[in-house]
Write an enzyme that holds these catalytic residues in place. Structure first.
Site, PDB file in Angstrom:
ATOM      1  N   GLU A  57     -12.979   4.481   5.612  1.00 15.31           N
ATOM      2  CA  GLU A  57     -12.945   3.665   6.811  1.00 15.31           C
ATOM      3  C   GLU A  57     -14.022   4.002   7.823  1.00 15.31           C
ATOM      4  OE1 GLU A  57      -8.130   3.389   6.409  1.00 15.31           O
ATOM      5  OE2 GLU A  57      -9.012   4.949   7.593  1.00 15.31           O
TER       6      GLU A  57
ATOM      7  N   ARG B 139      -8.299  -0.833   8.358  1.00 16.21           N
ATOM      8  CA  ARG B 139      -9.387   0.007   7.864  1.00 16.21           C
ATOM      9  C   ARG B 139      -9.707   1.138   8.842  1.00 16.21           C
ATOM     10  NH1 ARG B 139     -13.751  -1.932   3.517  1.00 16.21           N
ATOM     11  NH2 ARG B 139     -14.279   0.139   2.829  1.00 16.21           N
ATOM     12  N   CYS B 140      -8.664   1.792   9.302  1.00 19.91           N
ATOM     13  CA  CYS B 140      -8.889   2.932  10.178  1.00 19.91           C
ATOM     14  C   CYS B 140      -7.642   3.784  10.230  1.00 19.91           C
ATOM     15  CB  CYS B 140      -9.280   2.499  11.584  1.00 19.91           C
ATOM     16  SG  CYS B 140      -7.907   1.912  12.574  1.00 19.91           S
TER      17      CYS B 140
ATOM     18  N   GLN C 188       0.827  -1.201   0.000  1.00 21.89           N
ATOM     19  CA  GLN C 188       0.000   0.000   0.000  1.00 21.89           C
ATOM     20  C   GLN C 188       0.863   1.254   0.000  1.00 21.89           C
ATOM     21  OE1 GLN C 188      -2.828  -2.192   3.213  1.00 21.89           O
ATOM     22  NE2 GLN C 188      -3.307  -0.034   2.951  1.00 21.89           N
TER      23      GLN C 188
END
Lengths: 186, 288, 804
Positions: C750, C380-381, C233
């Protein structure tokens, strides 16, 4: 063919089988070690990398292909078992010039994000539509219950399949449930 | 993800199969649907010397009724065939209820009922179905055919009563003696999961009385468990709240659950009792 | 600030922004064209001539000393080309590597194994089947040591020291951290009418993208250049990290992140497997591919959460929050490998309660080493924000219950009012904007709050258990400004480079990296918005460090807030140059030039104009004297603040009192993420997040038994919901533009995963409110609900998993 290498470099040829399979309408003769998984043959041997590995335990469905028209998980079948059978993968959906309604539906309804589960999702969807031209939302969710998606939350995938069903019905009886066209892609 | 090496044989007839099993004995492992075996081989939990693939043997993919109503399910009859079967939908409510609850659609395309029973996973669903229906397996070996009652087929987790040179040819469900009802209830953490607890219930009623009952439990013991006493509590009388409650208690007592991340032993017992109450309440409606 | 296409007079020749695929257009995704044909190019699809394959042998034990490793049988297998052990790595000073949290992590174990699944040996062979055979042929002798699977065991007196490799490490404490005003908080608690307390555990969860990690390392012995195709990523961080770890010159390292099959934070860190493949390629002079299997991914790569809360709220009887006090214990596993900004040892945990006026607050935290997989990634945060908001919304629910005040009303009383912004939180954040009451009200109206309460009461009378749960939260997204946010010292800016070609078509590259977010589609929309070039005329490329400008990558919802802003800024630079060219073409001074979408025109003579395409042509063929030819540029964007989206999630459920199974009846989501670039994609992101929220609340978690064996090591036990059980979602929208972002956008990817879980859990607890149970740990499994119904006690889910 052992994991995509030509047979000459296999360390021993003792245990290699010659098989004939029809992949996306094309007859292929390949040599495989018995332990080679069908999904590895597709990806490495035949260069059809649209079939994905997403787990080791037959849960995720990213490797779903049609085997004699039925959806199966190609990570859970040996390549040698496909001898004499027909396999359709995502590369066999649609043609160069025309997409299958399922493919169109996935794009039109934003049914994919990272795209990794998408080939398996579309093949499971195709199998459903081949059998049921007018599925309900519940039918779609049930038919996709062996395919995992981590991105979309499924709502748009369900819409995509219903979109494809509508499209297929509207484009006439010749298209609905007819799988022969896709299996003769060169 | 990468199985160990093995030899591979694909017999084209039962005779050929017999001679292969004779030759390889313990080293051979039968490959039918492969939906349990191949994953275990991929994880290298299983590493057979020789895989004998029976998928090329014609004539084993049947499920049919004898004239007397006996149901026979062949070794290559896939779950999906049973799931879509009009015969089961019309006459075999327990089997029809269980078929769609096996794993997921793609696994059902390939996996077989007979193979699943042979696998003897205590969390497998079909073995409970066969137990509840009082069925048996037909084995084929060099000494011919023999039948093995469902209750004697599984010897424990992943062990069955077949000899190394035998294969399971078919699963057989006897003809009913009354009006069939029943269902399969399964608590799963998610669709396609193995059972946290499952209950197969098969009833036959005649003149408002239960003439035969079978109850079997999934996932709550080292093997699928026939809750014989629980079933017996229902026989010889009309279904009633009392008899159902008695069966529920007896079935919960027959369970031998172990607590794990799916739930405590007490919870699993409770689910068994609850499912008996719910499943038989439906049976009551059918019988009425 | 430009948020939408300007209202233009009828004489305008401005392009219709929606038609050209600009801002606000639900443009279909361009990347889909390859994915739906099975023509994506993921790392495992990369195939290079002569490529070899690598497999990893992992530890079966959680904690053990390595007595011996015998690799001779593996070397003897035909087709095996290399077997690497920790000792061999140590000879090259590569047995340990730095983590993104200034700790170290074993690349291959040398002294002990510290978690089940730790990398012990590596085999490289002609194909992966042979490599796996090689792993099976390695004999490792272990001496088992007592395993530690939770912070309590970790902190117990006499506990074995897991990190005995670290000098000066005398216990299992990984870090301590505090923030806030302790004294003011104590004073507020002394004055409180009611003190509401809550303890809970946010279970370990794994981001688990369907695609596992992998790499193809290709070291060219002739040119000495290392190319690594990998699932990352953040490819630029990897390049810099590899340069630092492997001491290779950075210009001779090319990291390519091709299509990525989902990330969710899992693909930010640098894992041992990447390093193995790189070293193997250097040693062998051939490309080496590592494709991780699912078990390897789940048991060794970055997990999220595993945090324990001890929380208290000081309350006034009229419902006003006076102060919040929290202590968090984090289970870090064997190595402190959080991927998070250096300054913050527990991520942005202190963003908790940012949407409420809480007066004051004080947070303490302690990290613990355990014999579990390392991680603590931003699943996801935005760095531990999920825990922060979950704790917040669970505490809010408990507080409302303790006060006997309706949960919606309690929120109304304490949420920041619209005129509060920008609002400084007690923990130092500056919340930029929002319309919280409006969002809450839309949610309540959509779900039919009052009507549901009546329905609930009627159902209860018949023995049915219905419940409703609310979660309202804001989340700091888009790390971050360079004063406060860095990773390994590199500031968390991002970048964009835009080249407009002669014919007005363009290529855009950014330092971000899409993994399903649709950058190839949405970045072009921003260019389109700024320049009037149709989005279809802009191709977007990311992920190749040889061509993309330096950026910190895509995670923590930072793409739109940071890289997206850079896209805007570079487009504006291009427009500024094009304006000069237009003046030249129109033979007027630059001051007399006006802009409308896609076109410059002469003020007062709108029929005299030059399109952006005409300007592009002139930039290469007819530039004014003295002007540098070409029409391209780049922009590095250092955001002035984080962006603060707000959301209100409301869930209704029905609990089966007999089995503890709960079904979701409805899910209503109201998201305010500012200006939406592509509404279709934004909604897709929200639905994906809601699904993970549902997953975490209902089924998805990892735990460990007392021996340190992981439960949840594959998809048979690590449960991800399917289409069958995933509920339908009803989405609503409020738009409060971000005041400091060039196009008013905020992060969104998110929010639903962050704010959603509390809504599901609150709903189940509401359904069983009659039991007085304050907490059931996630996932709220049927047996836990049943136990709560039976015992009327809170149910802990903390490891070790209980047997019996």
């Amino acid at each position: 063919m052992s994991y995509g290498r030509s047979v000459e470099v296999v360390e021993t040829a003792e245990n290699v089988r010659r098989i004939t399979i029809t992949v996306n309408g094309e007859r292929r003769v390949v040599e495989v070690e018995p332990r080679l998984l069908l999904a590895h043959l597709m990806r490495e041997g035949l260069g059809l990398t649209g079939t994905h590995f997403g787990c080791d335990t037959t849960n995720c469905g990213a490797c779903t292909v049609l085997f004699d028209g039925e959806p199966i998980k190609s990570c859970t079948m040996l390549a040698v078992q496909a001898d004499g059978h027909e396999v359709t993968s995502v590369e066999g959906l649609g043609t160069h010039s025309e997409l299958d309604p399922v493919q169109e539906g996935f794009q039109a309804e934003h049914g994919l994000q990272c795209g990794f589960c998408t080939p398996g999702m579309m093949m499971a969807s195709k199998a459903l539509l081949n059998r049921n031209a007018s599925p309900t939302e519940e039918d779609v969710r049930w038919a996709l219950s062996g395919n995992l998606c981590r991105c979309t939350g499924y709502q748009n995938i369900v819409k995509a399949v219903l979109w494809a069903a509508d499209k297929q019905r509207l484009s006439g009886p010749a298209a609905a449930g007819d799988t022969s066209s896709e299996e003769h892609v060169s | 993800m990468y199985p160990s090496k093995f030899g591979y044989e694909a017999p084209r007839s039962l005779d050929e199969l017999s001679s292969l099993l004779n030759r390889y004995g313990d080293d051979a492992k039968i490959l039918a649907g492969g939906q349990s075996l191949v994953p275990m081989m991929k994880l290298r939990f299983a590493a057979p010397e020789v895989l004998v693939d029976i998928n090329g043997i014609p004539g084993l993919d049947y499920h049919r009724e004898d004239p007397d109503g006996t149901l026979r399910v062949g070794a290559l009859c896939r779950h999906v065939t049973l799931e879509r079967s009009a015969l089961l939908a019309a006459k075999h409510p327990l089997m029809a209820a269980a078929a769609p609850l096996i794993a997921d659609p793609m696994v059902r395309s390939r996996g077989t009922m007979v193979g699943s029973i042979c696998h003897s996973d205590p969390q497998g669903d079909w073995a409970s179905v066969l137990l509840a229906l009082g069925g048996h397996m037909v084995a084929l070996g060099p000494r011919g055919r023999r039948t093995i009652a469902a209750g004697h087929f599984s010897l424990g987790p992943f062990q069955n009563a077949l000899q190394p040179d035998e294969i399971a040819l078919e699963a057989v469900i006897p003809a009913p003696t009354g009006q069939r009802s029943g269902t399969y209830l399964k608590l799963e953490r998610r669709v396609g999961d193995f059972a946290t607890a499952g209950v197969a219930m098969a009833l036959e009623t005649s003149d408002g009385r239960v003439v035969r009952a079978g109850i079997a439990l999934t996932g709550v013991g080292p093997s699928n468990i026939a809750a014989t006493e629980a079933a017996q509590a229902l026989v010889g009388k009309p279904l009633s709240e009392e008899s159902i409650e008695q069966a529920a208690q007896l079935a919960a007592a027959a369970a031998q659950p172990r607590g794990d991340h799916r739930g405590s032993a007490a919870f699993k017992r409770h689910v068994v009792a609850t499912f008996i109450r719910r499943g038989l309440a439906r049976g009551e409606a059918v019988a009425a | 600030m430009t948020q939408t296409a300007p209202v233009t007079p009828s004489s305008s020749q401005a392009l219709d922004e929606i038609k050209i695929g600009g801002l606000g257009s639900s443009r279909l995704r361009v990347e889909d064209s390859r994915f739906i044909r099975g023509r994506g190019n993921y790392t495992d699809d990369v195939k290079l001539p002569g490529m070899l394959y690598m497999e990893i042998l992992r530890s079966p034990l959680a904690h053990a000393r390595i007595i011996s490793i015998d690799t001779s049988r593996a070397w003897a297998i035909p087709g095996v080309r290399l077997v690497l052990t920790g000792e061999m790595m140590a000879q090259r000073n590569l047995a340990w590597m730095p983590t993104l949290s200034y700790d170290t992590q074993a690349v291959l174990a040398t002294d002990k194994v510290r978690f089940q699944g730790q990398e012990v040996c590596v085999v490289v062979a002609d194909d992966p089947y042979i490599a796996k055979d090689g792993c099976e042929a390695i004999d490792v002798e272990y001496e088992p040591l007592p395993p530690i699977v939770n912070p309590e065991q970790s902190a117990a007196p006499g506990a074995p020291v897991i990190r005995d490799d670290k000098q000066g490490q005398v216990d299992n404490t990984c870090y301590r951290w505090e923030v806030g005003d302790r004294e003011a908080t104590e004073r507020a608690f002394a004055e409180a009418d009611v003190v509401s307390k809550l303890k809970l555990h946010y279970p370990r969860s794994h981001p688990s993208p369907i695609e596992c990690c992998g790499s193809v390392a290709d070291f060219d012995p002739a040119t000495k250049k290392l190319t690594v195709y990998m699932t990352s990523q953040a490819p630029h961080i990897v390049r810099s990290a590899v340069a630092l770890i492997a001491e290779l010159p950075e210009h001779m390292i090319r990291i390519v992140s091709p299509d990525v099959g989902g990330g969710f934070g899992n693909k930010v860190p640098v894992y041992p497997g990447y390093v193995h493949s790189i070293l193997a390629s250097i040693l062998l002079g051939k490309p080496v591919k590592w494709t991780e299997d699912k078990t390897g991914n789940l048991i060794s790569t970055g997990f999220g959460r595993d945090m324990y809360l001890d929380g208290e709220m000081a309350l006034r009887s009229d419902g006003k929050i006076l102060a919040v006090r929290m202590h968090a214990d984090t289970d870090q596993g064997a190595f402190f490998a959080d991927a998070q900004p250096s300054k913050f040892k527990i991520g942005l945990m202190h963003s908790t309660f940012a949407c409420y006026n809480i007066g004051t607050g004080y947070i303490t935290a302690q990290g613990h080493y355990t014999n579990k997989a390392p991680g603590g990634v931003a699943y996801r945060c935005s760095f531990r924000v999920t825990e922060a908001m979950f704790f917040q919304e669970r505490m809010v629910q408990a507080a409302a219950d303790d006060l006997g005040i309706d949960q919606a009303e309690f929120r109304r009383v304490n949420l920041l009012p619209d005129d509060a912004f920008p609002a400084r939180t007690p923990f130092g954040f500056l919340v930029d904007s929002g319309q919280y009451d409006k969002c809450l009200q839309i949610g309540l109206d959509a779900i039919g709050y009052e009507e549901f309460r009546r329905e609930q009461a009627a159902a209860r009378a018949k023995g049915r258990l219905l419940g409703i749960g609310i979660s309202t939260m804001t989340e700091p997204l888009g790390a971050g400004n360079s004063r406060e946010y860095d990773i390994l010292g590199i500031k968390m800016f991002d970048s964009a480079e835009l080249r407009v070609h002669l014919t007005g078509k363009a290529i855009l590259r950014t330092g971000a990296k899409t993994q399903g977010q649709g950058h190839e589609t949405t970045w072009a929309q921003i260019v389109s918005h700024e320049l009037g070039i149709p989005a279809a005329d802009v191709v977007v490329e990311e992920g190749d460090t040889d061509t993309a400008p330096y950026g910190m990558g895509t995670y923590a919802s930072r793409s739109t807030p940071v890289a997206g802003a850079a896209v805007s800024m570079v487009s504006r630079k291009i427009r500024a140059k094009a304006r000069k060219i237009a003046a030249h073409l129109l033979e007027v001074s630059e001051e007399d030039i006006e802009w409308e979408l896609g076109r410059f025109f002469v003020r007062g003579a709108p029929e005299r104009g030059a399109t952006i395409q005409e300007c592009a042509m002139a930039a290469y063929s007819n530039m004014p004297d003295g002007m540098e030819p070409g029409l391209e540029g780049n922009a590095y964007y250092d955001p002035p603040n984080l962006t603060w989206p707000f959301a209100c999630y409301i869930v209704t459920v029905e609990v089966d009192p007999e089995t503890g199974v709960w079904d979701v009846l409805r899910v209503v989501a109201v998201d305010d993420c500012g200006v939406r670039i592509n509404p279709m994609i934004v909604e897709g992101q929200i639905m994906g997040g809601l699904t993970e929220a549902y997953a975490m609340s209902n089924m998805q978690f990892q735990t460990y038994d007392a021996e340190g064996n992981i439960v949840g090591s594959n998809y048979m036990d690590y449960l991800i919901p399917t289409a069958w059980e995933t509920p339908g979602f009803e989405l609503h929208e409020v738009v409060t533009p971000c005041p400091h972002h060039p196009i008013g956008a905020k992060g969104v990817g998110e929010c639903a995963a962050v704010g959603g879980p509390a809504a599901f859990v609150n709903a189940v607890l509401d359904a069983i409110a009659h039991t007085g149970v304050r907490n059931i740990d996630m996932p709220v499994l049927p047996d836990r609900v049943w136990t709560a119904l039976q015992t009327h006690q809170d149910v802990s889910g903390a490891p070790p998993v209980r047997n019996g």
